[in-house]
Motif scaffolding. Structure first.
Motif, PDB file in Angstrom:
ATOM      1  N   LEU A 258      -7.168  30.022  47.783  1.00 54.71           N
ATOM      2  CA  LEU A 258      -7.370  29.061  46.698  1.00 54.71           C
ATOM      3  C   LEU A 258      -6.408  29.348  45.552  1.00 54.71           C
ATOM      4  O   LEU A 258      -5.826  28.421  44.974  1.00 54.71           O
ATOM      5  CB  LEU A 258      -8.815  29.087  46.201  1.00 54.71           C
ATOM      6  CG  LEU A 258      -9.115  28.164  45.025  1.00 54.71           C
ATOM      7  CD1 LEU A 258      -8.826  26.714  45.362  1.00 54.71           C
ATOM      8  CD2 LEU A 258     -10.563  28.332  44.573  1.00 54.71           C
ATOM      9  N   LEU A 259      -6.217  30.612  45.232  1.00 56.22           N
ATOM     10  CA  LEU A 259      -5.293  30.979  44.164  1.00 56.22           C
ATOM     11  C   LEU A 259      -3.877  30.493  44.465  1.00 56.22           C
ATOM     12  O   LEU A 259      -3.215  29.909  43.606  1.00 56.22           O
ATOM     13  CB  LEU A 259      -5.295  32.498  43.955  1.00 56.22           C
ATOM     14  CG  LEU A 259      -4.311  33.047  42.934  1.00 56.22           C
ATOM     15  CD1 LEU A 259      -4.552  32.448  41.556  1.00 56.22           C
ATOM     16  CD2 LEU A 259      -4.415  34.563  42.884  1.00 56.22           C
ATOM     17  N   ARG A 260      -3.407  30.704  45.689  1.00 54.83           N
ATOM     18  CA  ARG A 260      -2.078  30.214  46.082  1.00 54.83           C
ATOM     19  C   ARG A 260      -1.988  28.705  45.886  1.00 54.83           C
ATOM     20  O   ARG A 260      -0.992  28.198  45.367  1.00 54.83           O
ATOM     21  CB  ARG A 260      -1.778  30.562  47.543  1.00 54.83           C
ATOM     22  CG  ARG A 260      -1.184  31.924  47.734  1.00 54.83           C
ATOM     23  CD  ARG A 260      -0.545  32.074  49.104  1.00 54.83           C
ATOM     24  NE  ARG A 260      -1.382  31.630  50.196  1.00 54.83           N
ATOM     25  CZ  ARG A 260      -2.121  32.423  50.973  1.00 54.83           C
ATOM     26  NH1 ARG A 260      -2.109  33.704  50.780  1.00 54.83           N
ATOM     27  NH2 ARG A 260      -2.844  31.932  51.948  1.00 54.83           N
ATOM     28  N   SER A 261      -3.019  27.997  46.280  1.00 54.85           N
ATOM     29  CA  SER A 261      -3.049  26.541  46.134  1.00 54.85           C
ATOM     30  C   SER A 261      -3.001  26.133  44.660  1.00 54.85           C
ATOM     31  O   SER A 261      -2.265  25.225  44.278  1.00 54.85           O
ATOM     32  CB  SER A 261      -4.300  25.979  46.800  1.00 54.85           C
ATOM     33  OG  SER A 261      -4.384  24.596  46.611  1.00 54.85           O
ATOM     34  N   LEU A 262      -3.777  26.805  43.830  1.00 54.62           N
ATOM     35  CA  LEU A 262      -3.780  26.504  42.391  1.00 54.62           C
ATOM     36  C   LEU A 262      -2.408  26.742  41.772  1.00 54.62           C
ATOM     37  O   LEU A 262      -1.929  25.939  40.963  1.00 54.62           O
ATOM     38  CB  LEU A 262      -4.834  27.344  41.662  1.00 54.62           C
ATOM     39  CG  LEU A 262      -6.292  26.987  41.916  1.00 54.62           C
ATOM     40  CD1 LEU A 262      -7.213  28.046  41.322  1.00 54.62           C
ATOM     41  CD2 LEU A 262      -6.609  25.613  41.351  1.00 54.62           C
ATOM     42  N   LEU A 263      -1.771  27.839  42.165  1.00 54.83           N
ATOM     43  CA  LEU A 263      -0.453  28.148  41.618  1.00 54.83           C
ATOM     44  C   LEU A 263       0.588  27.112  42.043  1.00 54.83           C
ATOM     45  O   LEU A 263       1.438  26.713  41.244  1.00 54.83           O
ATOM     46  CB  LEU A 263      -0.013  29.551  42.043  1.00 54.83           C
ATOM     47  CG  LEU A 263      -0.800  30.700  41.422  1.00 54.83           C
ATOM     48  CD1 LEU A 263      -0.407  32.018  42.071  1.00 54.83           C
ATOM     49  CD2 LEU A 263      -0.613  30.756  39.920  1.00 54.83           C
TER      50      LEU A 263
ATOM     51  N   ASP B  50      -3.584  41.958  47.329  1.00 56.98           N
ATOM     52  CA  ASP B  50      -3.398  40.522  47.133  1.00 56.98           C
ATOM     53  C   ASP B  50      -2.082  40.182  46.447  1.00 56.98           C
ATOM     54  O   ASP B  50      -1.498  39.132  46.715  1.00 56.98           O
ATOM     55  CB  ASP B  50      -4.564  39.918  46.350  1.00 56.98           C
ATOM     56  CG  ASP B  50      -5.834  39.845  47.187  1.00 56.98           C
ATOM     57  OD1 ASP B  50      -5.720  39.831  48.426  1.00 56.98           O
ATOM     58  OD2 ASP B  50      -6.924  39.790  46.598  1.00 56.98           O
ATOM     59  N   GLY B  51      -1.594  41.037  45.577  1.00 55.49           N
ATOM     60  CA  GLY B  51      -0.320  40.777  44.907  1.00 55.49           C
ATOM     61  C   GLY B  51       0.817  40.679  45.905  1.00 55.49           C
ATOM     62  O   GLY B  51       1.649  39.777  45.817  1.00 55.49           O
ATOM     63  N   GLU B  52       0.828  41.575  46.859  1.00 55.52           N
ATOM     64  CA  GLU B  52       1.865  41.535  47.887  1.00 55.52           C
ATOM     65  C   GLU B  52       1.726  40.278  48.745  1.00 55.52           C
ATOM     66  O   GLU B  52       2.715  39.664  49.128  1.00 55.52           O
ATOM     67  CB  GLU B  52       1.810  42.796  48.763  1.00 55.52           C
ATOM     68  CG  GLU B  52       2.928  42.882  49.765  1.00 55.52           C
ATOM     69  CD  GLU B  52       4.309  42.833  49.137  1.00 55.52           C
ATOM     70  OE1 GLU B  52       5.229  42.261  49.765  1.00 55.52           O
ATOM     71  OE2 GLU B  52       4.493  43.345  48.020  1.00 55.52           O
ATOM     72  N   THR B  53       0.494  39.892  49.036  1.00 59.64           N
ATOM     73  CA  THR B  53       0.244  38.665  49.795  1.00 59.64           C
ATOM     74  C   THR B  53       0.812  37.463  49.055  1.00 59.64           C
ATOM     75  O   THR B  53       1.465  36.603  49.655  1.00 59.64           O
ATOM     76  CB  THR B  53      -1.269  38.476  50.028  1.00 59.64           C
ATOM     77  OG1 THR B  53      -1.770  39.592  50.753  1.00 59.64           O
ATOM     78  CG2 THR B  53      -1.557  37.204  50.799  1.00 59.64           C
ATOM     79  N   LEU B  54       0.591  37.388  47.753  1.00 61.06           N
ATOM     80  CA  LEU B  54       1.128  36.280  46.963  1.00 61.06           C
ATOM     81  C   LEU B  54       2.654  36.294  46.946  1.00 61.06           C
ATOM     82  O   LEU B  54       3.291  35.259  47.093  1.00 61.06           O
ATOM     83  CB  LEU B  54       0.608  36.332  45.525  1.00 61.06           C
ATOM     84  CG  LEU B  54      -0.833  35.915  45.317  1.00 61.06           C
ATOM     85  CD1 LEU B  54      -1.247  36.148  43.870  1.00 61.06           C
ATOM     86  CD2 LEU B  54      -1.046  34.461  45.694  1.00 61.06           C
ATOM     87  N   ARG B  55       3.227  37.467  46.786  1.00 61.45           N
ATOM     88  CA  ARG B  55       4.684  37.555  46.750  1.00 61.45           C
ATOM     89  C   ARG B  55       5.299  37.174  48.101  1.00 61.45           C
ATOM     90  O   ARG B  55       6.319  36.496  48.153  1.00 61.45           O
ATOM     91  CB  ARG B  55       5.117  38.959  46.316  1.00 61.45           C
ATOM     92  CG  ARG B  55       4.913  39.200  44.822  1.00 61.45           C
ATOM     93  CD  ARG B  55       5.502  40.511  44.361  1.00 61.45           C
ATOM     94  NE  ARG B  55       4.637  41.654  44.524  1.00 61.45           N
ATOM     95  CZ  ARG B  55       3.565  41.923  43.782  1.00 61.45           C
ATOM     96  NH1 ARG B  55       3.206  41.102  42.821  1.00 61.45           N
ATOM     97  NH2 ARG B  55       2.851  42.992  43.984  1.00 61.45           N
ATOM     98  N   ARG B  56       4.686  37.595  49.199  1.00 63.80           N
ATOM     99  CA  ARG B  56       5.194  37.261  50.537  1.00 63.80           C
ATOM    100  C   ARG B  56       5.141  35.769  50.807  1.00 63.80           C
ATOM    101  O   ARG B  56       5.967  35.239  51.531  1.00 63.80           O
ATOM    102  CB  ARG B  56       4.406  38.002  51.615  1.00 63.80           C
ATOM    103  CG  ARG B  56       4.893  39.403  51.868  1.00 63.80           C
ATOM    104  CD  ARG B  56       4.395  39.944  53.203  1.00 63.80           C
ATOM    105  NE  ARG B  56       3.024  39.583  53.492  1.00 63.80           N
ATOM    106  CZ  ARG B  56       1.963  40.384  53.317  1.00 63.80           C
ATOM    107  NH1 ARG B  56       2.131  41.598  52.850  1.00 63.80           N
ATOM    108  NH2 ARG B  56       0.759  39.969  53.618  1.00 63.80           N
TER     109      ARG B  56
END
Length: 125
Positions: free
Chosen positions: A19-24, A45-51
């Motif tokens: 959901l956070l990825r979608s919001l961003l 999770d930070g690494e997941t977002l960066r990847r």
């Protein structure tokens, strides 16, 4: 003007990071800071977002417990105070799956940060 503060909570595996990825991605026109809180000592999770290629401003990680618990309350407040001095207008806190975010308004009030942040919503998955 106060910065908008959104809390994103839910159990481990409930879809918070998705959901956070979608919001961003949907709000890429806004200046957003993300505070990621993992219960484990090593935040992942930070690494997941960066990847995934999501760039939503600054990403701050706090691990080792819940930011709404006394164990990490001080680092959480200090991080929010630092984010208040930045130019992002939206702060999204992805809380640990073990957290109880019900005390966030009290924490903001007691720390004096309620004048800088407006807690607009808590989304629980």
């Amino acid at each position: 003007m106060r910065k908008e503060l959104i809390i994103l909570s839910g159990f481990l595996g409930s879809g918070k990071t998705t959901l956070l990825r979608s919001l961003l991605l949907r709000h890429s026109d806004r200046k957003i800071a993300v505070l990621l809180n993992d219960f484990g000592d090593i935040p992942v999770d930070g690494e997941t977002l960066r990847r995934s290629g999501v760039e939503g401003g600054v990403v701050v990680e706090i691990g080792g417990g819940s930011v709404f618990c006394s164990c990490l309350r001080e680092p959480f407040i200090k991080t929010l105070a630092n984010l208040a001095a930045r130019d992002e207008d939206l702060i999204i806190v992805e809380a640990s799956g073990m957290s109880d975010p019900s005390a966030v308004d009290k924490m903001l009030r007691l720390s004096g940060l309620d004048g800088l942040f407006e807690h607009t919503s808590t989304i629980c998955l």
